[in-house]
Enzyme design. Structure first.
Site, PDB file in Angstrom:
ATOM      1  N   HIS A 171       0.805  -1.222  -0.086  1.00  0.00           N
ATOM      2  CA  HIS A 171       0.130  -0.040   0.056  1.00  0.00           C
ATOM      3  C   HIS A 171       0.742   1.119   0.074  1.00  0.00           C
ATOM      4  CE1 HIS A 171      -3.529  -2.766   1.044  1.00  0.00           C
ATOM      5  NE2 HIS A 171      -2.683  -3.235   1.912  1.00  0.00           N
TER       6      HIS A 171
ATOM      7  N   SER B  86      16.236  20.025 -16.730  1.00  0.00           N
ATOM      8  CA  SER B  86      15.198  20.547 -16.990  1.00  0.00           C
ATOM      9  C   SER B  86      15.730  21.842 -17.959  1.00  0.00           C
ATOM     10  CB  SER B  86      14.601  21.163 -15.595  1.00  0.00           C
ATOM     11  OG  SER B  86      13.697  22.377 -15.717  1.00  0.00           O
TER      12      SER B  86
ATOM     13  N   LYS C  30      17.480  19.871 -11.725  1.00  0.00           N
ATOM     14  CA  LYS C  30      16.825  18.665 -11.750  1.00  0.00           C
ATOM     15  C   LYS C  30      17.678  17.701 -12.573  1.00  0.00           C
ATOM     16  CE  LYS C  30      13.166  18.081 -11.135  1.00  0.00           C
ATOM     17  NZ  LYS C  30      12.020  18.124 -11.626  1.00  0.00           N
TER      18      LYS C  30
ATOM     19  N   GLU D 247      10.730   6.588 -16.802  1.00  0.00           N
ATOM     20  CA  GLU D 247       9.584   7.113 -16.920  1.00  0.00           C
ATOM     21  C   GLU D 247       8.901   6.634 -18.357  1.00  0.00           C
ATOM     22  OE1 GLU D 247       9.352  11.113 -14.228  1.00  0.00           O
ATOM     23  OE2 GLU D 247       9.685  11.404 -16.335  1.00  0.00           O
TER      24      GLU D 247
END
Length: 421
Positions: free
Chosen positions: A169, A291, A297, A304
């Site tokens: 969870h 970025s 970043k 992804e």
């Protein structure tokens, strides 16, 4: 005439001076052909292989002479050489690779070239080429999967005792290890590879000789053709060929999406555990991007995209399921659209396996962060087991006792961690 089905006497012909009619014809051709002629560039070597085997069958049946078979085979070999050089063209007005091959042979050898289509239809030609393509691409996919599994197992073995929280969870649950986390993905990928036997049998039957889907009176040795093509045997019933088209492909793509589903979940974990909130994992900078506005970043873009492309795999399967859901027996032009999802699925899943291998090889672990995250509450269940073993309590009573005194599991932390490491 540039299409196998044209005779020059088709009804509805319009004068070449009729510009409006020509425009309509161009639009209809573009719509019906689609990108099939482009896809067939990849399928061409498989079509040529099947054509060579078919030539031998025609020779055995006495429908071409040995000299003709040898000459036409030389022509097929020349086309293959041109294809390897990137100079064999399949034009849109030819519709597909089958037409391009036959036209090339006819232009080169005259009427002899027209004989190669004897006893065949474009229906069994494309399906035979697709099945050969599928068999080879499946082997390549499984090899890419084995390479990925090896990387996972190597990394798991190197960190088999490095403590790591186990989550349910998305909350901390029990004490685990990096090796156990990676090993779970490796084992399921192994099971997925093992499961290939089933889908492999589906694509291992030769449709060559079924012609338009109803067989032919031409005396072709389909058993021998199947053997020479590397199939386990021919489809026994001619109508099975076109019935299988799309039906087999759907199951094949669904099988391939089993790989992408596992890779997507692995990537989701990597994204989560490499975030600042966890800091368990560092991803090689070569696998990340920055970025355009935020200099700080380091984005896990490879992970992804691996996660995202599982949706594409599901889409390919969904399109195949929809395309074939309400078709009756026999060939329908709808089946033309079943090629592209399969080819894209193979391309996608192979790419995902290769990129996941790079991702796995580019992971490093922060031991200090992992150990610090392994708080005493992860040992609560183990403390309940200790009470069962040492005090003879029922598990439910031990469970309640530990839950009422969570600090009781803290004393086990150092000893348990030492065992893991």
């Amino acid at each position: 005439m540039s299409k196998l089905w044209e005779t020059g006497e088709e009804g509805g012909a319009t004068p070449q001076s009729d510009n409006a009619a020509r425009d309509r014809a161009v639009k209809v051709e573009a719509f019906t052909v689609g990108n099939d002629y482009l896809l067939d560039q990849e399928l061409l070597p498989y079509d040529l292989k099947a054509s060579g085997i078919h030539l031998k069958a025609l020779e055995r049946a006495g429908l071409v002479t040995t000299e003709e078979a040898d000459t036409l085979q030389q022509g097929l070999d020349e086309i293959l050489d041109l294809w390897k050089e990137g100079t064999f063209e399949i034009r849109r007005d030819q519709e597909d690779g089958h037409t391009a091959i036959e036209m090339w042979l006819t232009e080169r050898f005259g009427d002899m070239g027209k004989k190669i289509h004897t006893g065949r239809s474009r229906n069994d030609q494309v399906l035979t080429a697709m099945r050969l393509y599928e068999k080879e691409r499946l082997r390549e996919t499984l090899q890419a999967a084995i390479t990925c599994i090896s990387s996972l197992l190597d990394l798991a073995e190197a960190h088999q005792k490095l403590p790591m929280p186990g989550y349910t969870h998305t909350r901390k649950a029990m004490l685990s290890t990096v090796g156990q986390w990676l090993g779970g993905f490796a084992e399921l990928l192994i099971l997925q590879v093992d499961a290939s036997e089933g889908v492999g049998r589906l694509i291992d039957r030769s449709p060559l000789g079924t012609a338009a889907g109803f067989g032919t009176t031409i005396d072709l040795d389909r058993e021998r053709e199947a053997e020479e093509l590397g199939f386990s045997g021919p489809l026994a019933c001619a109508t099975s060929a076109q019935l299988s088209r799309g039906w087999v492909e759907l199951q094949l793509v669904q099988y391939l999406s089993g790989f992408s589903a596992l890779l997507a979940r692995l990537s989701a974990d990597v994204i989560q555990f490499s975030s600042e909130a966890y800091g368990f994992i560092d991803i090689d900078a070569l696998l990340c991007t920055g970025s355009s506005i935020m200099p700080n970043k380091k984005n896990p873009d490879v992970a992804e995209l691996i996660r995202a492309k599982h949706a594409l795999m599901n889409g390919y399967a969904a399109s195949l399921q929809s395309q074939t859901a309400n078709l009756g027996a026999g060939y329908h032009r709808d089946l033309q659209l079943t090629k592209e999802p399969v080819m894209k699925a193979f391309e996608t899943v192979t790419d995902l396996l290769e990129m996941t291998t790079l991702l796995v090889n580019g992971l490093s672990f922060d031991e200090e962060a992992l150990v610090a995250a392994c708080s005493s509450d992860l040992l609560a269940a183990e403390e309940a087991y200790r009470l069962v073993r040492e005090q003879g309590l029922s598990f439910r009573d031990a469970y309640r006792q530990v839950k009422s005194r969570p600090e009781s599991s803290a004393s086990m932390t150092l000893d348990t961690m030492a065992l893991l490491r």
